[in-house]
Scaffold this active site. Structure first.
Site, PDB file in Angstrom:
ATOM      1  N   SER A 152      79.628  62.520 108.849  1.00  0.00           N
ATOM      2  CA  SER A 152      80.213  63.510 109.768  1.00  0.00           C
ATOM      3  C   SER A 152      81.738  63.423 109.765  1.00  0.00           C
ATOM      4  CB  SER A 152      79.703  63.295 111.189  1.00  0.00           C
ATOM      5  OG  SER A 152      78.322  63.521 111.243  1.00  0.00           O
ATOM      6  N   GLY A 190      73.612  59.784 103.342  1.00  0.00           N
ATOM      7  CA  GLY A 190      73.944  58.367 103.532  1.00  0.00           C
ATOM      8  C   GLY A 190      73.374  57.875 104.851  1.00  0.00           C
ATOM      9  N   LEU A 191      73.447  56.573 105.009  1.00  0.00           N
ATOM     10  CA  LEU A 191      72.922  55.934 106.221  1.00  0.00           C
ATOM     11  C   LEU A 191      73.613  56.457 107.467  1.00  0.00           C
ATOM     12  CD1 LEU A 191      72.982  52.228 104.952  1.00  0.00           C
ATOM     13  CD2 LEU A 191      70.912  53.591 105.388  1.00  0.00           C
ATOM     14  N   SER A 210      77.438  55.905 108.111  1.00  0.00           N
ATOM     15  CA  SER A 210      78.108  55.698 106.820  1.00  0.00           C
ATOM     16  C   SER A 210      79.390  56.525 106.733  1.00  0.00           C
ATOM     17  CB  SER A 210      77.165  56.047 105.663  1.00  0.00           C
ATOM     18  OG  SER A 210      76.797  57.416 105.720  1.00  0.00           O
ATOM     19  N   SER A 238      69.397  62.686 105.336  1.00  0.00           N
ATOM     20  CA  SER A 238      68.529  63.128 104.227  1.00  0.00           C
ATOM     21  C   SER A 238      68.118  61.950 103.350  1.00  0.00           C
ATOM     22  CB  SER A 238      69.188  64.248 103.418  1.00  0.00           C
ATOM     23  OG  SER A 238      70.543  63.989 103.094  1.00  0.00           O
TER      24      SER A 238
HETATM   25  N1  LIG Z   1      86.455  55.731 105.211  1.00  0.00           N
HETATM   26  C1  LIG Z   1      85.712  56.125 106.244  1.00  0.00           C
HETATM   27  N2  LIG Z   1      85.015  57.261 106.154  1.00  0.00           N
HETATM   28  C2  LIG Z   1      84.238  57.679 107.184  1.00  0.00           C
HETATM   29  N3  LIG Z   1      84.085  57.032 108.355  1.00  0.00           N
HETATM   30  C3  LIG Z   1      84.783  55.887 108.512  1.00  0.00           C
HETATM   31  C4  LIG Z   1      85.602  55.402 107.466  1.00  0.00           C
HETATM   32  N4  LIG Z   1      86.146  54.247 107.897  1.00  0.00           N
HETATM   33  C5  LIG Z   1      85.697  54.066 109.146  1.00  0.00           C
HETATM   34  N5  LIG Z   1      84.875  55.045 109.532  1.00  0.00           N
HETATM   35  C6  LIG Z   1      84.209  55.121 110.861  1.00  0.00           C
HETATM   36  O1  LIG Z   1      82.802  55.016 110.660  1.00  0.00           O
HETATM   37  C7  LIG Z   1      82.115  55.800 111.623  1.00  0.00           C
HETATM   38  C8  LIG Z   1      81.240  56.800 110.895  1.00  0.00           C
HETATM   39  O2  LIG Z   1      80.533  57.590 111.818  1.00  0.00           O
HETATM   40  P1  LIG Z   1      79.944  59.018 111.462  1.00  0.00           P
HETATM   41  O3  LIG Z   1      80.954  59.803 110.691  1.00  0.00           O
HETATM   42  O4  LIG Z   1      79.442  59.598 112.736  1.00  0.00           O
HETATM   43  O5  LIG Z   1      78.747  58.633 110.484  1.00  0.00           O
HETATM   44  P2  LIG Z   1      77.423  59.454 110.091  1.00  0.00           P
HETATM   45  O6  LIG Z   1      77.710  60.913 110.331  1.00  0.00           O
HETATM   46  O7  LIG Z   1      77.202  59.110 108.649  1.00  0.00           O
HETATM   47  O8  LIG Z   1      76.329  58.928 110.963  1.00  0.00           O
HETATM   48  C9  LIG Z   1      83.159  56.502 112.486  1.00  0.00           C
HETATM   49  O9  LIG Z   1      83.340  55.741 113.650  1.00  0.00           O
HETATM   50  C10 LIG Z   1      84.396  56.451 111.581  1.00  0.00           C
HETATM   51  O10 LIG Z   1      85.592  56.436 112.326  1.00  0.00           O
HETATM   52 MG   LIG Z   2      76.709  62.310 111.556  1.00  0.00          MG
END
Ligand SMILES: Nc1ncnc2c1ncn2[C@@H]1O[C@H](COP(=O)(O)OP(=O)(O)O)[C@@H](O)[C@H]1O
Ligand SMILES: [Mg+2]
Length: 200
Positions: A40, A33-34, A37, A107
């Site tokens: 992590s 995902g973006l 998104s 990815s």
């Molecule tokens: N339902 C949800 N699932 C995952 N993250 C969420 C959700 N709602 C809000 N968030 C927030 O969105 C952000 C996602 O960041 P992160 O997990 O680092 O994304 P990625 O790893 O895809 O780049 C975090 O700040 C998280 O707290």
């Molecule tokens: Mg991440």
């Protein structure tokens, strides 16, 4: 290319036997995902939940692997391909070891994800699409990357200056703008149970 004098040695103990002593099967739970998104965040909570249920897990996350194994890898389409290929090969080793592997990498290219899918047996690659509109991701921007990308300070940024190819037929979609983190985790756990990868 493998050397012709380098011959694969077949081992006596199978991956199923390695996993069986743990009471669960092994697979790759592949978040895509973006940026921002929620890959992590959900992947971490999923690993925590599985561990508390007594499962043997291992997580690989985008930025961390670029500090070690893939520190010589950049962000061009070619480099991203190699990044994912190495991650896939490592994940495969862990599946062989009987572990529930969780990965959280943007990815962005379908072909690269399909390459990893092809490394393991049918049913052992579970593609989880962390789906979230780019406007919400840019709003969240936990690392300030969208701001930089939109200012032209980061080249080859997925969704801004490089494409993100949505999964066509993922095993799971978690809509992180609609579901809570806990609901996303529960959805993955329910899927793993439905496939008898973990027990109820
Ligand atoms: N339902 C949800 N699932 C995952 N993250 C969420 C959700 N709602 C809000 N968030 C927030 O969105 C952000 C996602 O960041 P992160 O997990 O680092 O994304 P990625 O790893 O895809 O780049 C975090 O700040 C998280 O707290
Ligand atoms: Mg991440």
């Amino acid at each position: 290319m493998a050397e012709k004098n380098v011959v694969w040695h077949a081992h006596k103990l199978t991956r199923q036997e390695r996993a069986a002593i743990k009471g669960h099967q092994s697979c790759i739970i592949w978040f895509t995902g973006l940026s921002a998104s929620g890959k992590s965040t959900v992947a971490n909570e999923l690993e925590y939940a599985l561990n508390k249920k007594g499962m043997h897990t291992y997580i690989r996350d985008g930025d961390n692997i670029r500090h070690g194994l893939n520190k010589n890898i950049g962000f061009s389409a070619e480099d991203r391909k190699e990044n994912i290929r190495r991650i896939g090969e490592v994940a495969k080793l862990f599946v062989d070891a009987g572990v529930l592997v969780i990965t959280a990498f943007i990815s962005p290219f379908k072909e690269d994800r399909d390459t990893v899918r092809g490394l393991v047996n049918a049913g052992e690659f579970i593609e989880v699409y962390a789906k979230c509109p780019i406007s919400v991701c840019a709003e969240r921007d936990p690392k300030g990357l969208y701001k930089k990308a939109m200012a032209g300070e980061i080249k080859e940024f997925t969704g801004i200056s490089q494409p993100y190819e949505e999964p066509v037929n993922p095993e799971l979609v978690v809509e992180t703008d609609k579901l809570s983190v806990e609901e996303c985790v529960d959805k993955v756990l329910a899927y793993l149970k439905s496939k008898d990868i973990i027990k109820g």
